[in-house]
Write an enzyme that holds these catalytic residues in place. Structure first.
Site, mmCIF file in Angstrom:
data_model
loop_
_atom_site.group_PDB
_atom_site.id
_atom_site.type_symbol
_atom_site.label_atom_id
_atom_site.label_comp_id
_atom_site.label_asym_id
_atom_site.label_seq_id
_atom_site.Cartn_x
_atom_site.Cartn_y
_atom_site.Cartn_z
ATOM 1 N N HIS A 35 0.797 -1.231 0.000
ATOM 2 C CA HIS A 35 0.000 0.000 0.000
ATOM 3 C C HIS A 35 0.823 1.271 0.000
ATOM 4 O O HIS A 35 0.257 2.360 0.131
ATOM 5 C CB HIS A 35 -0.907 0.047 1.233
ATOM 6 C CG HIS A 35 -1.954 -1.010 1.277
ATOM 7 N ND1 HIS A 35 -3.233 -0.817 0.805
ATOM 8 C CD2 HIS A 35 -1.911 -2.280 1.715
ATOM 9 C CE1 HIS A 35 -3.930 -1.918 0.988
ATOM 10 N NE2 HIS A 35 -3.151 -2.829 1.539
ATOM 11 N N LYS B 252 -15.124 8.070 -3.403
ATOM 12 C CA LYS B 252 -16.366 8.301 -2.661
ATOM 13 C C LYS B 252 -16.964 9.656 -3.023
ATOM 14 O O LYS B 252 -18.175 9.784 -3.216
ATOM 15 C CB LYS B 252 -16.110 8.241 -1.148
ATOM 16 C CG LYS B 252 -15.765 6.840 -0.665
ATOM 17 C CD LYS B 252 -15.210 6.824 0.754
ATOM 18 C CE LYS B 252 -14.489 5.496 0.989
ATOM 19 N NZ LYS B 252 -13.646 5.485 2.191
ATOM 20 N N LYS C 142 -9.122 13.532 5.561
ATOM 21 C CA LYS C 142 -8.282 12.337 5.497
ATOM 22 C C LYS C 142 -7.261 12.490 6.603
ATOM 23 O O LYS C 142 -7.201 13.539 7.254
ATOM 24 C CB LYS C 142 -7.603 12.209 4.129
ATOM 25 C CG LYS C 142 -6.920 13.488 3.637
ATOM 26 C CD LYS C 142 -6.313 13.291 2.246
ATOM 27 C CE LYS C 142 -7.298 13.543 1.108
ATOM 28 N NZ LYS C 142 -7.343 12.536 0.093
ATOM 29 N N ARG C 143 -6.451 11.463 6.863
ATOM 30 C CA ARG C 143 -5.415 11.602 7.878
ATOM 31 C C ARG C 143 -4.526 12.801 7.546
ATOM 32 O O ARG C 143 -4.300 13.107 6.375
ATOM 33 C CB ARG C 143 -4.582 10.314 7.957
ATOM 34 C CG ARG C 143 -5.300 9.192 8.657
ATOM 35 C CD ARG C 143 -5.667 9.563 10.079
ATOM 36 N NE ARG C 143 -4.500 9.581 10.919
ATOM 37 C CZ ARG C 143 -4.197 8.648 11.820
ATOM 38 N NH1 ARG C 143 -5.020 7.638 12.032
ATOM 39 N NH2 ARG C 143 -3.099 8.728 12.546
ATOM 40 N N LYS D 260 0.165 14.246 2.147
ATOM 41 C CA LYS D 260 -1.188 14.534 1.643
ATOM 42 C C LYS D 260 -1.412 16.037 1.447
ATOM 43 O O LYS D 260 -2.396 16.464 0.859
ATOM 44 C CB LYS D 260 -2.243 13.956 2.597
ATOM 45 C CG LYS D 260 -2.238 12.430 2.656
ATOM 46 C CD LYS D 260 -3.263 11.923 3.667
ATOM 47 C CE LYS D 260 -3.176 10.429 3.940
ATOM 48 N NZ LYS D 260 -3.804 9.596 2.901
ATOM 49 N N THR E 13 -8.934 6.453 -1.604
ATOM 50 C CA THR E 13 -10.249 5.873 -1.878
ATOM 51 C C THR E 13 -11.341 6.913 -1.644
ATOM 52 O O THR E 13 -12.446 6.786 -2.173
ATOM 53 C CB THR E 13 -10.511 4.636 -0.995
ATOM 54 O OG1 THR E 13 -10.081 4.927 0.335
ATOM 55 C CG2 THR E 13 -9.760 3.428 -1.513
HETATM 56 C C1 OX2 Z 1 -3.178 3.591 2.490
HETATM 57 C C2 OX2 Z 1 -2.589 4.416 1.361
HETATM 58 O O1 OX2 Z 1 -1.900 5.515 1.895
HETATM 59 C C3 OX2 Z 1 -3.717 4.904 0.451
HETATM 60 O O2 OX2 Z 1 -3.203 5.577 -0.653
HETATM 61 C C4 OX2 Z 1 -4.547 3.722 -0.033
HETATM 62 O O3 OX2 Z 1 -5.690 4.164 -0.722
HETATM 63 C C5 OX2 Z 1 -4.993 2.865 1.132
HETATM 64 O O4 OX2 Z 1 -3.876 2.472 1.923
HETATM 65 C C6 OX2 Z 1 -5.704 1.601 0.676
HETATM 66 O O5 OX2 Z 1 -4.949 0.910 -0.258
HETATM 67 N N1 OX2 Z 1 -1.156 2.589 5.280
HETATM 68 N N2 OX2 Z 1 -2.251 3.120 4.774
HETATM 69 C C7 OX2 Z 1 -2.151 3.108 3.442
HETATM 70 O O6 OX2 Z 1 -0.979 2.587 3.129
HETATM 71 C C8 OX2 Z 1 -0.384 2.264 4.296
HETATM 72 C C9 OX2 Z 1 0.936 1.633 4.428
#
Ligand code: OX2
Length: 833
Positions: free
Chosen positions: A374, A682, A567-568, A573, A678
């Site tokens: 991820h 949405k 978002k976080r 970001k 994601t």
């Molecule tokens: C997140 C990613 O930062 C995000 O871009 C992605 O959409 C999501 O995972 C689901 O795939 N921790 N959180 C993420 O990556 C990690 C490591």
């Protein structure tokens, strides 16, 4: 088939089997019964929380029936199952989802009205199940919904944290963290006190002579902690399939309670041991995209992997099949590297306990596992110190060394004399101390590795796993672009939009085949349809404005353009880019004549999201946003032209209110850093446009909805490295004058004590601007001006929104699960008759 009830008695049993309610009357019957007997409340003291509890229990009864049947069906069918191992499942609320999935929300609504309650009030009593940080955990939750809806035999495995992600309070413009104790009343979980596993830690390895003189190993000593299973039903949408999410809770092993101590009067210290065991599953680590390498985290990982594998192996062994059939019955997906120890644990079970040969065992292991990556950001790639692992999991470390040795020998044969290559790809990093590189271990131990969006999957093939592509060939690496469940993120969050779409498409089939949305496109110019569309968006904005008013006391005009970034909080970001842009807007408006101001579209800039408690820079960004809001929102000269809002404690249930209310949302990460994202999906699915960089899934969203329907800006991933290099080694670093003006305002104290924002400003001006805020600023500002212009033409704007929604079919998590099932798991659905 075995049954605990003898044949002659089964009829009596069946006669009393309950199906759960279906009519309004039965619903009321069940709800009142639960409130009066299960909860011991009455007509006279039933508040909304009790009404929620009664309703949830009534629905739970219904789910259990199908859940039990599903588990039986899956056992009898004797086919391959999927196990999704994720340290995070960000489920949110369950009741609304259960109501919609079993198709009885209207029944409950009418029933609750009869009993004196509004369904919205009842639903909002539920505490979010917040066992996750952000996108990674929410993705896992969407996957469970799709797996059940598509009738795949699938289980989720995770930890039953006593404390989920902390609750965020904003006090005087600063984030304060409050523990999230969420288990007070949780009707959705079932303790399985009979399903326990003893988990070993520490100890030593004893070598001995096995049969035919071979050296064998046995892990001995150390301490034992008990894992207890808690199950939660996962209902599919309009299907009887109800899958299982199993959460493990830690407690002191029953034999371990130290009676000696107890009898010696050392009561406190014996209870202390108990508590130490319970600590393992006590708290979710609140870091998103960051690896901290804490011992307790490694304990959590092993505890959960070992318990889950024991469970999976036990289930397989009941089938009495040969071990070689294991990968035909079991697919295990690793959600990031957090569960990588499962690879080592399965190898250990097969060679140390089941006495298989190494190679035979390793073939089974690699055919069983798939690994989803991820992130490519180095600070998020897990590494564990070798001494730490040696102490906690001595046998596992040996096995890791053996895996590495076999792997390196294979590499050596393929690339003779390439010493550099060997040290680059070794699972063990030769640092001080040595480290175990979990992403490499996960890659070597899996048959497929996937990224989560096209750009991201390309990046992992060319950066972190570059050498592994030349070693294994390109086919081992693949892409599965993320998706979201349209049930929660359209139907549940935006019921009126879902209904309007259904009225045009002749039903709700689009909720299980999202590509059907393309039939909406023909209504993009339909006046009546567009009017209804706008009304719904407006109503959703009114709802959010009310939430903002209730929680912050600031009144925002729902007619203004709502610009949202939730978002976080993370430097990559780039919420800092957003707030610097807001300051620029503020300064620009201040300098405008009244005539110029009249032409402006009023804006509400909305921020939300949690910062990791130890992430000081992210907390500073929150503080800057709040400080800017403090000034702007009270500037009478500005009035409704600009408002800056921080929504406290962003979580799944808040996202369900926020997402449908956006006109534009921001997905503005430095190109190449956001693996997918994601929430971008949405927001578009809910009829909002997006401003974004060419990063993650934004790129594929653009391809689907068309370039004219998205506001893209900024540098491309391929140029990031050179730009960074130029910041550090270039001759001059000149700031854009607009950005300069923004920094001057901050540094002169316009938003309060400037010293608090020094480090933030310096990170951009003096310290290399790693996230390229200065490089993208002017393009960002210009693109925001295009947004202003476009918003003035509402006819055209709404047409863009409708067209975008109609082209979002690809981003359903159902499509995603279909791809995993076909390309990685090789599993078939089991459709209930
Ligand atoms: C997140 C990613 O930062 C995000 O871009 C992605 O959409 C999501 O995972 C689901 O795939 N921790 N959180 C993420 O990556 C990690 C490591």
């Amino acid at each position: 088939v075995e049954s605990s009830i003898p044949e002659p008695q089964r009829d009596a049993w069946k006669k009393h089997t309950k199906k759960g309610f279906t009519t309004k009357d039965e619903f009321e019957d069940e709800t009142v019964r639960h409130i009066e007997t299960t909860l011991a409340r009455s007509l006279f003291n039933c508040d909304e929380l009790a009404a929620y509890s009664g309703t949830a229990l009534a629905f739970r009864d219904r789910l259990i029936v199908e859940w039990n049947k599903t588990q039986q069906r899956q056992t009898f069918a004797d086919q391959k199952r999927v196990y999704y191992l994720s340290l995070e499942f960000l489920m949110g609320r369950a009741l609304d989802n259960a109501m919609l999935n079993v198709g009885l929300k209207d029944v409950a609504k009418d029933g609750l009205k009869d009993l004196g309650f509004r369904i919205e009030d009842v639903i909002s009593q539920e505490h979010d199940a917040a066992l996750g940080n952000g996108g990674l955990g929410r993705l896992a939750a969407c996957f469970l919904d799709s797996l059940a809806t598509m009738n795949y035999p699938a289980w989720g495995y995770a930890l039953r944290y006593r404390y989920g992600i902390f609750k965020q309070q904003i006090i005087d413009g600063y984030q304060v963290e409050i523990p999230d104790y969420w288990l007070d009343f949780n009707p959705w979980e079932f303790p399985r006190h009979d399903v326990t596993v003893e988990i070993q830690f520490y100890g030593w390895v004893r070598k001995y002579q096995g049969e035919n003189g071979k050296t064998k190993a046995s892990w001995e000593g150390g301490e034992i902690v008990e894992a207890v299973a808690y199950d939660a039903p996962i209902p599919g949408y309009k299907t009887a399939t109800t899958n299982n999410l199993r959460l493990w809770s830690s407690k002191a092993a029953s034999g371990e309670f130290d009676f000696q101590k107890f009898n010696n009067g050392e009561y406190e210290s014996s209870v202390g041991d108990q508590q130490r065991a319970e600590t393992i599953s006590a708290v979710l680590y609140p870091n998103d995209n960051l690896d901290r390498g804490k011992e307790l985290r490694l304990k959590q990982q092993y505890f959960w992997c070992a318990a889950s594998l024991y469970d999976i192996v036990r289930r397989f062994k009941k089938s009495e099949k040969a071990w070689s059939a294991f990968p035909d019955m079991v697919a295990i997906q690793l959600n990031d590297t957090h569960p990588t120890l499962a690879i080592v644990e399965l190898q250990r079970i097969l060679i140390d306990i089941e006495a298989l040969e190494w190679d035979e065992a390793w073939t089974i292991v690699t055919n069983t596992f798939g690994y989803t990556n991820h992130t490519v950001m180095p600070e998020a790639l897990e590494k564990w110190s070798v001494p730490l692992m040696q102490n906690l999991l001595p046998r596992h470390l040996q096995i890791i060394y053996d895996i590495n040795m076999n792997f390196l020998q294979m590499v050596e044969r393929k690339f003779p004399k390439d010493r550099e290559m060997l040290s680059r790809v070794s699972i063990i990093e030769e640092s001080q101390p040595k480290m175990v590189r979990m992403a490499y271990l996960a890659t070597i131990g899996s048959h497929k590795v996937n990224g989560v969006a096209e750009l991201h999957s390309d990046l992992i093939r060319t950066t972190v796993f570059r050498d592994f592509v030349s070693i294994y060939g390109p086919d081992k690496f693949t892409n599965v672009t993320n998706g979201i469940t349209p049930r929660r993120w359209l139907h549940q969050a935006n019921p009126r939009l879902s209904e309007l779409i259904a009225s045009k498409l002749g039903g709700y089939e689009f909720l299980t085949d999202l590509t059907l949305l393309n039939k909406l496109e023909q209504f993009a110019d339909d006046k009546e349809f567009k009017k209804e569309w706008q009304e719904i968006k407006y109503a959703n904005k009114v709802r959010l404005a009310q939430h903002i008013g209730n929680t912050t006391g600031i009144s925002v005009n729902p007619k203004a353009l709502f610009d949202i970034q939730v978002k976080r909080i993370h430097e990559y970001k780039r919420q800092q880019l957003n707030i610097l842009g807001v300051i620029h807007r503020y300064l620009t408006i201040k300098a405008m004549s009244p005539e110029e101001r009249k032409k402006l579209a009023p804006r509400v800039s909305i921020f939300g999201g949690k910062a990791a408690p130890g992430y000081w820079m992210a907390k500073t960004v929150i503080h800057l946003v709040c400080s800017v809001g403090e000034v702007v929102n009270h500037d009478k000269d500005i009035g409704d032209l600009l408002k800056v809002i921080y929504i406290e404690d962003y979580n799944v249930s808040k996202a369900e209110i926020i997402t449908p209310a956006s006109d534009i949302s921001e997905h503005i990460s430095t190109a190449g850093t956001e693996a997918s994202g994601t929430s971008n999906m949405k927001f578009v699915l809910n009829g909002g446009l997006i401003i974004g960089t060419c990063d993650g899934a934004n790129i594929e969203i653009t391809r689907e909805i068309g370039e004219s329907n998205i506001f893209l800006f900024g540098n491309l991933a391929e140029d990031v490295e050179d730009l960074r290099h130029a910041h550090t080694y270039g001759n001059s670093f000149t700031l854009d004058p607009d950005l300069s003006r923004v920094f001057t305002a901050i540094r002169s104290g316009t938003f309060g004590d400037a010293a608090r924002f020094n480090a933030l400003c310096n990170s951009i001006v003096d310290h290399g601007d790693y996230y390229l805020v200065s490089d993208d600023f002017s393009s960002y500002v210009k693109t925001q001006e295009l947004v202003d212009e476009a918003y003035k033409d509402q006819e055209e704007w709404v047409a863009k929104c409708i067209q975008s929604v109609s082209r979002m079919g690809f981003f359903s998590s159902d499509r995603c699960i279909q791809e995993y099932a076909d390309m990685i798991w090789n599993v078939e659905p089991l459709v209930p008759q």
